[in-house]
Design an enzyme around this catalytic site. Sequence first.
Site, PDB file in Angstrom:
ATOM      1  N   ARG A 120       5.176  12.069 -21.090  1.00 61.23           N
ATOM      2  CA  ARG A 120       3.710  11.857 -21.067  1.00 61.23           C
ATOM      3  C   ARG A 120       3.313  10.382 -21.056  1.00 61.23           C
ATOM      4  NH1 ARG A 120       4.132  16.046 -24.852  1.00 61.23           N
ATOM      5  NH2 ARG A 120       3.693  18.054 -23.885  1.00 61.23           N
ATOM      6  N   LYS A 142      -2.441   1.993  -9.618  1.00 61.53           N
ATOM      7  CA  LYS A 142      -2.359   3.216  -8.802  1.00 61.53           C
ATOM      8  C   LYS A 142      -0.891   3.523  -8.556  1.00 61.53           C
ATOM      9  CE  LYS A 142      -6.637   3.383  -6.171  1.00 61.53           C
ATOM     10  NZ  LYS A 142      -7.218   3.351  -4.810  1.00 61.53           N
ATOM     11  N   GLU A 184      -2.862  -6.692   4.311  1.00 57.20           N
ATOM     12  CA  GLU A 184      -3.632  -6.499   3.068  1.00 57.20           C
ATOM     13  C   GLU A 184      -4.278  -7.812   2.630  1.00 57.20           C
ATOM     14  OE1 GLU A 184      -4.205  -3.525   1.792  1.00 57.20           O
ATOM     15  OE2 GLU A 184      -2.474  -2.237   2.139  1.00 57.20           O
ATOM     16  N   LYS A 226      -8.377  -8.699  -6.743  1.00 52.19           N
ATOM     17  CA  LYS A 226      -8.035  -7.337  -7.178  1.00 52.19           C
ATOM     18  C   LYS A 226      -8.268  -7.169  -8.681  1.00 52.19           C
ATOM     19  CE  LYS A 226      -5.334  -3.343  -6.550  1.00 52.19           C
ATOM     20  NZ  LYS A 226      -4.343  -2.623  -5.801  1.00 52.19           N
ATOM     21  N   GLU A 236     -11.752   3.831  -9.808  1.00 54.63           N
ATOM     22  CA  GLU A 236     -12.354   3.964  -8.480  1.00 54.63           C
ATOM     23  C   GLU A 236     -13.557   4.896  -8.462  1.00 54.63           C
ATOM     24  OE1 GLU A 236      -9.577   3.667  -5.173  1.00 54.63           O
ATOM     25  OE2 GLU A 236     -10.856   5.011  -4.037  1.00 54.63           O
ATOM     26  N   ARG A 240     -14.083  -0.167  -6.422  1.00 54.56           N
ATOM     27  CA  ARG A 240     -12.659  -0.256  -6.087  1.00 54.56           C
ATOM     28  C   ARG A 240     -12.355   0.379  -4.723  1.00 54.56           C
ATOM     29  NH1 ARG A 240      -7.264   0.527  -9.873  1.00 54.56           N
ATOM     30  NH2 ARG A 240      -5.811   0.184  -8.149  1.00 54.56           N
ATOM     31  N   ASN A 244     -10.017  -0.006   0.031  1.00 54.02           N
ATOM     32  CA  ASN A 244      -9.452   0.901   1.035  1.00 54.02           C
ATOM     33  C   ASN A 244      -9.962   0.600   2.445  1.00 54.02           C
ATOM     34  OD1 ASN A 244      -7.826   2.578  -0.612  1.00 54.02           O
ATOM     35  ND2 ASN A 244      -9.690   3.450  -1.460  1.00 54.02           N
ATOM     36  N   HIS A 247      -8.148   1.778   5.508  1.00 50.95           N
ATOM     37  CA  HIS A 247      -7.101   2.706   5.068  1.00 50.95           C
ATOM     38  C   HIS A 247      -7.336   4.145   5.525  1.00 50.95           C
ATOM     39  CE1 HIS A 247      -5.820  -0.705   2.768  1.00 50.95           C
ATOM     40  NE2 HIS A 247      -4.905  -0.040   2.103  1.00 50.95           N
ATOM     41  N   HIS A 251      -4.415   5.710   7.319  1.00 52.34           N
ATOM     42  CA  HIS A 251      -3.681   6.886   6.824  1.00 52.34           C
ATOM     43  C   HIS A 251      -3.534   7.936   7.914  1.00 52.34           C
ATOM     44  CE1 HIS A 251      -4.505   5.993   2.270  1.00 52.34           C
ATOM     45  NE2 HIS A 251      -3.585   5.214   2.804  1.00 52.34           N
ATOM     46  N   HIS A 264       2.841   0.755   6.543  1.00 54.27           N
ATOM     47  CA  HIS A 264       1.506   0.904   5.953  1.00 54.27           C
ATOM     48  C   HIS A 264       0.588  -0.247   6.396  1.00 54.27           C
ATOM     49  CE1 HIS A 264      -1.537   1.891   2.963  1.00 54.27           C
ATOM     50  NE2 HIS A 264      -1.504   0.639   2.552  1.00 54.27           N
TER      51      HIS A 264
HETATM   52  P1  NAD Z   1       8.277  -0.877   1.107  1.00 53.35           P
HETATM   53  O1  NAD Z   1       8.279  -0.677  -0.335  1.00 53.35           O
HETATM   54  O2  NAD Z   1       8.791   0.239   1.965  1.00 53.35           O
HETATM   55  O3  NAD Z   1       9.081  -2.201   1.437  1.00 53.35           O
HETATM   56  C1  NAD Z   1       9.206  -2.589   2.772  1.00 53.35           C
HETATM   57  C2  NAD Z   1      10.670  -2.776   3.183  1.00 53.35           C
HETATM   58  O4  NAD Z   1      11.121  -4.032   2.730  1.00 53.35           O
HETATM   59  C3  NAD Z   1      11.640  -1.762   2.609  1.00 53.35           C
HETATM   60  O5  NAD Z   1      12.629  -1.500   3.563  1.00 53.35           O
HETATM   61  C4  NAD Z   1      12.202  -2.483   1.421  1.00 53.35           C
HETATM   62  O6  NAD Z   1      13.460  -2.004   1.029  1.00 53.35           O
HETATM   63  C5  NAD Z   1      12.304  -3.875   1.964  1.00 53.35           C
HETATM   64  N1  NAD Z   1      12.274  -4.951   0.997  1.00 53.35           N
HETATM   65  C6  NAD Z   1      11.481  -5.038  -0.095  1.00 53.35           C
HETATM   66  N2  NAD Z   1      11.601  -6.243  -0.635  1.00 53.35           N
HETATM   67  C7  NAD Z   1      12.493  -6.931   0.104  1.00 53.35           C
HETATM   68  C8  NAD Z   1      13.021  -8.248   0.054  1.00 53.35           C
HETATM   69  N3  NAD Z   1      12.565  -9.132  -0.835  1.00 53.35           N
HETATM   70  N4  NAD Z   1      13.925  -8.618   0.963  1.00 53.35           N
HETATM   71  C9  NAD Z   1      14.339  -7.727   1.925  1.00 53.35           C
HETATM   72  N5  NAD Z   1      13.847  -6.491   2.051  1.00 53.35           N
HETATM   73  C10 NAD Z   1      12.937  -6.099   1.144  1.00 53.35           C
HETATM   74  O7  NAD Z   1       6.800  -1.194   1.653  1.00 53.35           O
HETATM   75  P2  NAD Z   1       5.594  -2.075   1.097  1.00 53.35           P
HETATM   76  O8  NAD Z   1       4.903  -2.556   2.294  1.00 53.35           O
HETATM   77  O9  NAD Z   1       6.014  -3.038   0.074  1.00 53.35           O
HETATM   78  O10 NAD Z   1       4.687  -0.994   0.366  1.00 53.35           O
HETATM   79  C11 NAD Z   1       4.102   0.065   1.072  1.00 53.35           C
HETATM   80  C12 NAD Z   1       3.767   1.162   0.107  1.00 53.35           C
HETATM   81  O11 NAD Z   1       2.835   0.687  -0.859  1.00 53.35           O
HETATM   82  C13 NAD Z   1       3.155   2.379   0.748  1.00 53.35           C
HETATM   83  O12 NAD Z   1       3.754   3.538   0.250  1.00 53.35           O
HETATM   84  C14 NAD Z   1       1.700   2.316   0.312  1.00 53.35           C
HETATM   85  O13 NAD Z   1       1.101   3.581   0.226  1.00 53.35           O
HETATM   86  C15 NAD Z   1       1.816   1.662  -1.030  1.00 53.35           C
HETATM   87  N6  NAD Z   1       0.612   0.972  -1.478  1.00 53.35           N
HETATM   88  C16 NAD Z   1       0.170   1.229  -2.731  1.00 53.35           C
HETATM   89  C17 NAD Z   1      -0.922   0.572  -3.215  1.00 53.35           C
HETATM   90  C18 NAD Z   1      -1.349   0.793  -4.643  1.00 53.35           C
HETATM   91  O14 NAD Z   1      -2.438   0.327  -5.017  1.00 53.35           O
HETATM   92  N7  NAD Z   1      -0.561   1.438  -5.456  1.00 53.35           N
HETATM   93  C19 NAD Z   1      -1.594  -0.365  -2.433  1.00 53.35           C
HETATM   94  C20 NAD Z   1      -1.113  -0.613  -1.145  1.00 53.35           C
HETATM   95  C21 NAD Z   1      -0.003   0.066  -0.684  1.00 53.35           C
HETATM   96  N1  GLY Z   2      -4.885  -0.463  -2.798  1.00 54.10           N
HETATM   97  C1  GLY Z   2      -6.129   0.019  -3.213  1.00 54.10           C
HETATM   98  C2  GLY Z   2      -6.337   0.032  -4.676  1.00 54.10           C
HETATM   99  O1  GLY Z   2      -5.507  -0.385  -5.437  1.00 54.10           O
HETATM  100  O2  GLY Z   2      -7.349   0.492  -5.106  1.00 54.10           O
END
Ligand code: NAD
Ligand code: GLY
Length: 363
Positions: A120, A142, A184, A226, A236, A240, A244, A247, A251, A264
């Site tokens: 939890r 998130k 972003e 942020k 949100e 907030r 998006n 997005h 999406h 993404h």
């Molecule tokens: P990712 O986590 O897939 O990383 C991108 C690639 O880079 C992967 O292959 C990873 O293994 C590699 N990598 C990471 N760090 C590295 C490094 N320093 N050197 C070499 N390779 C490296 O993608 P991302 O773009 O970081 O994140 C995308 C995800 O984030 C999506 O799932 C999206 O939905 C999510 N997201 C979440 C929020 C949130 O608020 N929680 C906001 C935006 C995006």
């Molecule tokens: N990436 C959008 C949020 O964190 O709200």
Amino acid sequence: MLSHCLTVQTHSHDYPIIISHATNMAEQVAPYIAGKQVLIVTNDTVAPLYLQALQEGLAAQFAVFVCVLPDGEVYKTQDSINQIYDALMDNHCGRDVTLIALGGGVIGDMTGFAAASFMRGVNFIQIPTTVLAQVDSSVGGKTGINHPKGKNMIGAFWQPQMVLADMATLPTLPRRELSAGMAEVIKYALIMDVTFLEWLESNMAAMMQLDLDLIAEAVKRCCEFKAQVVAEDEREAGRRALLNFGHTFGHVIETHEGYGSWLHGEAVAAGMVQAAKLSQRLGWLTAAEVSRIEQLLLLAELPIVPPAIDTEIALGLMSHDKKVKLGQIRLILLKSLGDAVITDEFAPELLSAVLADSMLAAQ
Ligand code: NAD
Ligand code: GLY
């Protein structure tokens, strides 16, 4: 190189974002670990690069366990979460365990969700290693996984104990991922600050050449935006949602093309252009301003045209968006550069026309 420290204020607790360069990661995160057990969650791409130093650095003070997941958005699933739970159970981790997410947004979102749900709720720390994760996903709590019918549909709000963005992890990042992160970064400028947009226009070329001082400055500015938005509207209920921007369109691309095919950030880039074009149709942006957005995205080597997706299919996918209210699609649009609104006050034909134009442009 200067390091920066910001604070995120949330209902549960305030926490720092440390933006630094070539730090001893273990030394930086250790003060934020409350208990004696640590589970580092990472993937099979990041592990060979950065795991050993972190693991060894923490081992003197903590019992350190590791869970290495397969790399990729397609693994942002319940099955991966179960693997994290298995690692926690197999190592007899208790309520005072701290999970550490070492990787990009996929690892960060999943680790956070596992932390939110294991017993939890246990503590977790974010060490984002992509630009995208440093400017966005690691901050604000998130967490979650994908559902086959929609991105990030299962999850929880769960805030980390701290975020460590180490610029020294970026030189190994593939160029395509650097670009995806810049989408972003550009998003923040478009929704919140036209001065930052000008700064990006002047500095994007150097950042794409991996000027880490400039990237650190951009990460700092994005995290400031942020943190401000999260402090105002953690769950949100309103503002907030502006984060998006692009997005909902993005999406659609990610879901339609299959998770992982378009990154993404790439999907968000093309999505922001679609949102800007709808804003133009509403008379809020000029053609020159839309073109200015496209030029900056191109400078960051990002796509500005989505793949060909049938308009009805796109609208169907949009209907699953989390912002839909009483069956009505709501979108983030730009009143002007640097000023975004969430609205459903657009004629459905205008949205269909933008989607149809995109379909034509893609063919
Ligand atoms: P990712 O986590 O897939 O990383 C991108 C690639 O880079 C992967 O292959 C990873 O293994 C590699 N990598 C990471 N760090 C590295 C490094 N320093 N050197 C070499 N390779 C490296 O993608 P991302 O773009 O970081 O994140 C995308 C995800 O984030 C999506 O799932 C999206 O939905 C999510 N997201 C979440 C929020 C949130 O608020 N929680 C906001 C935006 C995006
Ligand atoms: N990436 C959008 C949020 O964190 O709200």
